[in-house]
Design a protein around this motif. Structure first.
Motif, short mmCIF file in Angstrom:
data_model
loop_
_atom_site.label_atom_id
_atom_site.label_comp_id
_atom_site.label_asym_id
_atom_site.label_seq_id
_atom_site.Cartn_x
_atom_site.Cartn_y
_atom_site.Cartn_z
N TYR A 45 30.41 52.05 37.53
CA TYR A 45 31.58 51.24 37.46
C TYR A 45 31.26 49.76 38.30
N GLN A 46 30.45 49.88 39.46
CA GLN A 46 30.25 49.16 40.15
C GLN A 46 29.00 48.01 39.70
N ALA A 47 28.28 48.68 38.84
CA ALA A 47 27.12 48.08 38.18
C ALA A 47 27.89 47.20 36.93
N VAL A 83 36.86 40.89 38.18
CA VAL A 83 36.33 41.38 39.55
C VAL A 83 36.87 42.71 39.73
N LEU A 84 38.14 43.22 39.02
CA LEU A 84 38.90 44.34 39.19
C LEU A 84 37.95 45.42 38.24
N GLY A 85 37.32 44.98 37.18
CA GLY A 85 36.56 45.96 36.62
C GLY A 85 37.08 46.67 35.43
N MET A 86 36.60 47.87 35.32
CA MET A 86 36.87 48.90 34.05
C MET A 86 37.74 50.02 34.51
N GLY A 87 38.42 49.90 35.22
CA GLY A 87 39.45 51.19 35.77
C GLY A 87 40.31 51.68 34.77
N ASP A 88 40.65 50.86 33.70
CA ASP A 88 41.46 51.29 32.69
C ASP A 88 40.52 52.11 31.79
N LEU A 89 39.18 51.79 31.75
CA LEU A 89 38.57 52.38 30.69
C LEU A 89 37.89 53.78 31.12
N VAL A 90 37.90 53.79 32.55
CA VAL A 90 37.66 55.18 33.16
C VAL A 90 38.78 56.14 32.99
N LEU A 91 40.05 55.68 33.14
CA LEU A 91 41.01 56.45 33.32
C LEU A 91 41.15 57.22 31.79
N THR A 92 40.96 56.34 30.83
CA THR A 92 41.13 56.95 29.28
C THR A 92 39.81 57.86 29.24
N VAL A 133 38.30 59.79 41.60
CA VAL A 133 36.93 59.16 42.00
C VAL A 133 37.58 57.79 42.53
N VAL A 134 37.30 57.47 43.77
CA VAL A 134 37.74 56.26 44.37
C VAL A 134 36.94 54.93 43.79
N LEU A 135 37.65 54.13 43.14
CA LEU A 135 37.08 52.94 42.47
C LEU A 135 37.48 51.67 42.78
N HIS A 136 36.64 50.78 43.58
CA HIS A 136 37.16 49.48 44.14
C HIS A 136 35.96 48.50 43.82
N PRO A 137 36.50 47.03 43.73
CA PRO A 137 35.37 46.26 43.23
C PRO A 137 34.63 45.72 44.58
N PHE A 138 34.78 46.13 45.95
CA PHE A 138 34.35 45.64 46.87
C PHE A 138 33.03 46.36 47.22
N SER A 139 31.88 45.71 46.40
CA SER A 139 30.58 46.35 46.54
C SER A 139 29.76 45.39 46.78
N ARG A 140 28.61 45.64 47.00
CA ARG A 140 27.38 44.67 47.24
C ARG A 140 27.12 44.03 45.94
N PRO A 141 26.87 44.71 44.77
CA PRO A 141 26.75 43.92 43.47
C PRO A 141 27.74 43.09 43.13
N VAL A 142 29.17 43.43 43.32
CA VAL A 142 30.04 42.63 42.85
C VAL A 142 29.94 41.38 43.93
N LEU A 181 16.40 36.51 40.79
CA LEU A 181 15.98 36.73 42.08
C LEU A 181 16.81 37.88 42.78
N ALA A 182 18.06 38.11 42.85
CA ALA A 182 18.72 38.86 43.59
C ALA A 182 19.25 40.12 42.70
N ARG A 183 18.48 40.39 41.36
CA ARG A 183 18.57 41.90 40.74
C ARG A 183 18.52 42.92 41.48
N GLY A 184 17.91 42.81 42.55
CA GLY A 184 17.70 44.25 43.21
C GLY A 184 19.13 44.58 43.78
N HIS A 185 19.77 43.79 44.27
CA HIS A 185 20.93 43.61 45.28
C HIS A 185 22.25 44.00 43.91
N LEU A 186 22.12 43.77 42.71
CA LEU A 186 22.96 43.96 41.77
C LEU A 186 22.77 45.63 41.31
#
Length: 515
Positions: A332-334, A384-393, A451-460, A506-511
């Motif tokens: 989800y975060q990726a 930025v809110l991501g794919m939560g609706d897909l995960v729920l389905t 499963v706790v999903l939120h967009p507040f992550s380093r990749p985002v 350059l920042a692909r490792g942080h994603l």
């Protein structure tokens, strides 16, 4: 019954290690198709708005919106049901049940599409009276003839994606069909007659359905003939229930999942396409044409979103079936970070240069600049809110998904009734944003116990920072130096794209997410 077992993707560590890699590999194929498909669809709308009057364009956009909403009704949730159950059959090593599952799903879906097609023909005149022009009835009747082919195409392509074959969706749906539509519309524009515009738009669904059907047959035959050296891993077998150990999916199991999803899909289509119809009814066909043009950027962004979602959908189903909740969170975060990387440059550029973008559609469409700004701001938040609706389905909770989409549709209708009469296309854009945010936020809250999903992550955060720098701060600087205009738009997009690509690389490792 002795089942044919394929190598399970759920071996020890298999789902966890391969989830992100597969979404990136499959997403690369989808992304190539998304770029081409988005360009073709944008070119199609530009060709229509420039070659025909606003009333004719508004009529076509309204009629095709009715078509797409009825297609969502007719498919009965079969596409999502096929992805969900094919993924489970594969993850539990039971691909022998796929042919029976296809018969179970496709027969009723196509029959329902035929019935809805007849109903649309019967109701064409009353709907035409509501839209206004006499030609509307002919448009709706022509579109109704191709409704079964549209439903068959969507369902068959979903089954191919469940087998992780993304190429057919790209070639048939993202490239082939819009390319054929564009060519046919260009021919009609040169002829000077708008009578067959609906045929040009819907006709390519027929060859698309035929090609997708034969491609799926090849995939299923290949899966049945594949060697089966392994069994389901003990960890996955422990998590499986009695229904998971069955070779075949029963009609009750399939339709209890699919039908709520179908109703949710209808509500979602109502949100996405109902705005065009609502503007046509409350503000005229000219307003509908302006609103459609203003929301084309959103549709272009949806192609990028689908490139990630189509690849992620079967992986989420497999990970959830195997109980790999940590991998679900990582995926989800990726996926959200890539949605931001892909969509934010588009929406920020359109927001910053809204008047210049609307001139692309021709004279008379500049009034849609405010609507474009509103839509882009809403889509920035949605990405930025991501794919939560897909995960729920993919957890099987289609009842909650239905509730969310119904609430989203109600929010859209209420906001539209309040805003469209006085604000036209801009009001419809505001109603659309309200509806999208309702549909994005509710699943994140409903999934908190699983499963706790939120967009507040380093990749985002990395993806968001890069987009804001190159497509927010840089255009502001360029406008301050050179002033607004098309040259500034072109310079800003080119410089921003180069800087954003370099930053992401350059920042692909942080994603990559931390599990």
């Amino acid at each position: 019954m002795t089942s044919t077992r394929a190598p399970s993707p759920a071996g020890p560590g298999g789902l966890r290690d391969r989830g992100l890699g597969r979404i990136l590999r499959g997403g690369a194929v989808n992304m190539a198709g998304a770029v081409v498909g988005a360009a073709l669809n944008l070119a199609l709308i530009v060709a229509i708005t420039r070659a025909f009057s606003q009333e004719t364009a508004g009529l076509l956009f309204s009629a095709t919106s009715v078509f797409l909403i009825t297609a969502a009704v007719a498919n009965a949730g079969a596409p999502d049901g096929l992805v969900y159950f094919i993924a489970r059959l594969r993850v539990f090593g039971r691909p022998g049940g796929v042919p029976a599952l296809l018969r179970l799903a496709l027969g009723p879906a196509v029959l329902a599409a035929c019935l809805v097609s007849v109903l649309l023909v019967v109701l064409a005149r009353p709907l035409a009276d509501a839209l206004g022009p006499q030609e509307a009835a002919a448009y709706l009747r022509l579109l109704a003839l191709f409704l079964p082919f549209a439903v068959l195409t969507d369902s068959v392509l979903a089954a191919t994606r469940a087998h992780h074959d993304m190429s057919v969706t790209v070639l048939v749906d993202k490239v082939g069909r819009p390319l054929a539509q564009l060519g046919l519309v260009a021919m009609i524009a040169l002829s000077g007659s708008a009578g067959f515009l609906a045929l040009a738009w819907a006709g390519p669904y027929l060859p698309a359905a035929v090609l997708a059907w034969f491609w799926l047959g090849r995939i299923v035959r290949g899966a049945e003939a594949a060697p089966s050296p392994g069994d389901v891993s003990p960890a996955v077998e422990e998590r499986s229930g009695p229904g998971d150990r069955q070779e075949r999916v029963t009609p009750a199991e399939f339709w209890s999942f699919a039908l709520p999803r179908a109703l949710g899909g209808v509500a979602q289509a109502g949100v996405q396409r109902g705005g065009v119809v609502m503007v046509a009814l409350l503000h005229g066909l000219t307003g509908a044409a302006v609103f459609t043009a203003a929301t084309r950027i959103m549709v272009v962004g949806q192609f990028c979103t689908q490139a990630v979602l189509y690849t992620a959908q079967p992986r989420f189903a497999e990970l959830l079936a195997a109980g790999e909740h940590g991998s679900v969170r990582a995926l989800y975060q990726a996926g959200t970070s890539w949605l931001v990387c892909l969509n934010w440059p588009l929406y920020l550029s359109a927001l910053m240069f809204a008047p210049e973008v609307m001139r692309l559609f021709g004279t008379g469409y500049s009034a849609g600049a405010t609507a474009l700004v509103v839509v882009c701001a809403g889509q920035l938040a949605a990405s930025v809110l991501g794919m939560g609706d897909l995960v729920l389905t993919m957890t099987g909770r289609t009842g909650l998904n239905l509730l969310n989409n119904v609430m989203s549709l109600l929010a859209s209708v209420v906001a539209g009734v309040l805003l469209v009469p006085s604000h036209g296309a801009a009001g419809a854009a505001g109603a659309l944003v309200v509806a999208v945010l309702v549909r994005k936020l509710l699943p994140l809250w409903q999934l908190r116990s699983l499963v706790v999903l939120h967009p507040f992550s380093r990749p985002v955060l990395v993806a968001t920072g890069s987009a804001l720098l190159w497509f927010g701060a840089l255009p502001v600087l360029l406008e301050a130096v050179a002033g607004p205009g098309v040259p500034t738009l072109i310079a800003g997009v080119l410089a921003g794209a180069a800087g954003h690509l370099c930053t992401v690389w350059l920042a692909r490792g942080h994603l990559e997410p931390r599990r």
